[in-house]
Design a protein around this motif. Structure first.
Motif, PDB file in Angstrom:
ATOM      1  N   GLU A   1       0.934  -0.984   0.083  1.00 25.58           N
ATOM      2  CA  GLU A   1       0.051   0.093  -0.033  1.00 25.58           C
ATOM      3  C   GLU A   1       0.715   1.303   0.000  1.00 25.58           C
ATOM      4  O   GLU A   1       1.967   1.121   0.569  1.00 25.58           O
TER       5      GLU A   1
ATOM      6  N   ILE B   1      -3.915   0.454  -2.700  1.00 23.15           N
ATOM      7  CA  ILE B   1      -3.261  -0.703  -3.092  1.00 23.15           C
ATOM      8  C   ILE B   1      -2.103  -0.398  -4.121  1.00 23.15           C
ATOM      9  O   ILE B   1      -2.842  -0.097  -5.163  1.00 23.15           O
TER      10      ILE B   1
ATOM     11  N   GLN C   1      -6.485  -7.630   0.253  1.00 23.59           N
ATOM     12  CA  GLN C   1      -6.229  -6.592  -0.697  1.00 23.59           C
ATOM     13  C   GLN C   1      -6.438  -7.096  -2.271  1.00 23.59           C
ATOM     14  O   GLN C   1      -7.228  -6.148  -2.916  1.00 23.59           O
TER      15      GLN C   1
END
Length: 401
Positions: free
Chosen positions: A42, A51, A382
């Protein structure tokens, strides 16, 4: 009278600078964004977490405790700079340690390290080739390879991407008595596909050429413990030169070339970017060496990297995105249209995903794309979130249904 700076103030329509200015005016300019902080997977921009799907930090080692500690220790021991070229006062013990460790890792006799990966290709190719020799390159080879040829003044031939029939046609036209250097990427940085090394080696032997593999995106990704393309295909003895960079899996900065001792000694004495540049900083060399040790001590990182990449590749395909022939942790998303690519980048960015927009001449005409790449430390959450954002952005812009 012609003003040299005219092109700076009044760029031609459809030139790179013209397009950049148009993008800035429209609020779509995707480059030189000042990130405030990074945790690897990140980044922070204007206080917002995004992200990161555009990093070459494949093994996630930029924040590894051993790598950071090695860099800090090197600064305490050597200071912040080598303060000279390797020829003069710039060779440090840490440089030699790194070179010896890399040679052993790659099963080659010798290695020298350069200050950047770009300089490595520039110096190696320009040192080995003369105007009477031939450089034979894949059409999607990295720009640094092409620039190395240009500096050498050698003759130049290109073959269609990963097309061994095209390569053979090129080799057939070159005089037998000419020196020939085939230069390929092991993993191509935009398409994310692997070179057909076994077939290329076969042609190299048939036509008496030498072979150099740029493994910038392969080391840490392919082969046992990330030893690269030649190891992946069990052909280390068939590849004459292996090039790599430290700015990707090695979590540092610099580059290296590995090969026979006599060849490396020759490059040392003739590569102008090596001779006339300051040596790698001590902290960069120490970080790269520590990363090499981690690479061998924690092979599960490579396995996790591939699991993440395979999951994302499957997800993007199922959503209907065109990802070409990628079979590595580099996954392009082809948009084809230049301005639609920029708009897709902006939509993803605003929703919380960073990608790299790529346009000609970095890719072929009508091949504009978003380059995504993955890190061993990406989490499943993610990846799920990134796929959801891709779906939302793609449908909004009509790229997928």
């Amino acid at each position: 009278m012609m003003d040299l700076f005219e092109k700076c103030y009044n760029p031609k329509e459809n030139s790179a600078l013209y397009d950049a200015k148009v993008a800035q005016e429209r609020g779509l300019y995707p480059y030189f964004l000042p990130f405030e902080g990074t945790e690897g997977t990140e980044v922070t921009y204007n206080g917002r977490k995004i992200i990161m799907l555009g990093s070459n930090n494949y093994l996630g080692l930029t924040h590894h405790p051993k790598v950071k500690e090695a860099a800090k220790k090197a600064i305490d021991e050597y200071g912040t700079s080598a303060t000279g070229s390797r020829f003069m006062n710039g060779t440090l013990k840490i440089h030699r340690e790194l070179e010896e460790a890399l040679a052993e890792f790659l099963n080659k006799e010798a290695v020298i390290v350069f200050s950047t990966g770009y300089q490595t290709n520039l110096g190696t190719i320009s040192a080995l080739l003369s105007p009477k020799d031939y450089a034979i390159m894949d059409k999607e080879d990295h720009a640094s390879i092409v620039d190395g040829w240009s500096m050498s003044h050698a003759k130049f031939s290109r073959f269609d991407h990963n097309d061994v029939d095209s390569l053979e046609k090129v080799l057939q036209k070159i005089p037998e008595e000419a020196g020939k250097l085939i230069v390929i990427d092991g993993v191509y940085s935009m398409a994310g596909d692997i070179a057909p090394l076994p077939q290329i080696v076969e042609l190299k032997k048939k036509y008496g050429a030498r072979l150099m593999v740029d493994d910038a995106h392969s080391i840490g990704v392919l082969g046992k413990n990330g030893r690269g393309t030649a190891n992946y295909f069990n052909m280390e003895n068939d590849v004459d030169l292996i090039m790599g960079t430290f700015s990707k899996s090695f979590a540092s900065l610099g580059g290296f070339i590995a090969g026979d001792k006599e060849v490396i000694d020759y490059i040392k004495h003739y590569a102008r970017p090596f001779i006339f540049s300051a040596a790698m900083t001590p902290s960069s060399a120490a970080a790269a060496l520590a990363a090499l040790h981690v690479m061998q001590e924690e092979p599960e990182r490579i396995e996790h990297l591939w699991n993440i990449a395979n999951r994302m590749r499957k997800g993007l395909k199922e959503l209907g995105f065109d990802i070409g022939t990628s079979n590595t942790p580099i996954i392009p998303v082809y948009i084809r249209d230049k301005w639609k690519t920029v708009m897709m980048w902006k939509e993803l960015f605003d929703l919380g995903v960073y990608t790299n927009p790529v346009f000609p001449p970095a890719v072929q005409p009508n091949d504009s794309l978003l380059r995504t790449s993955y890190i061993a430390t990406h989490t499943e959450e993610q990846i799920d979130r990134a796929l959801t954002i891709f779906e939302k952005a793609g449908k909004k812009l009509g790229i997928i249904k």
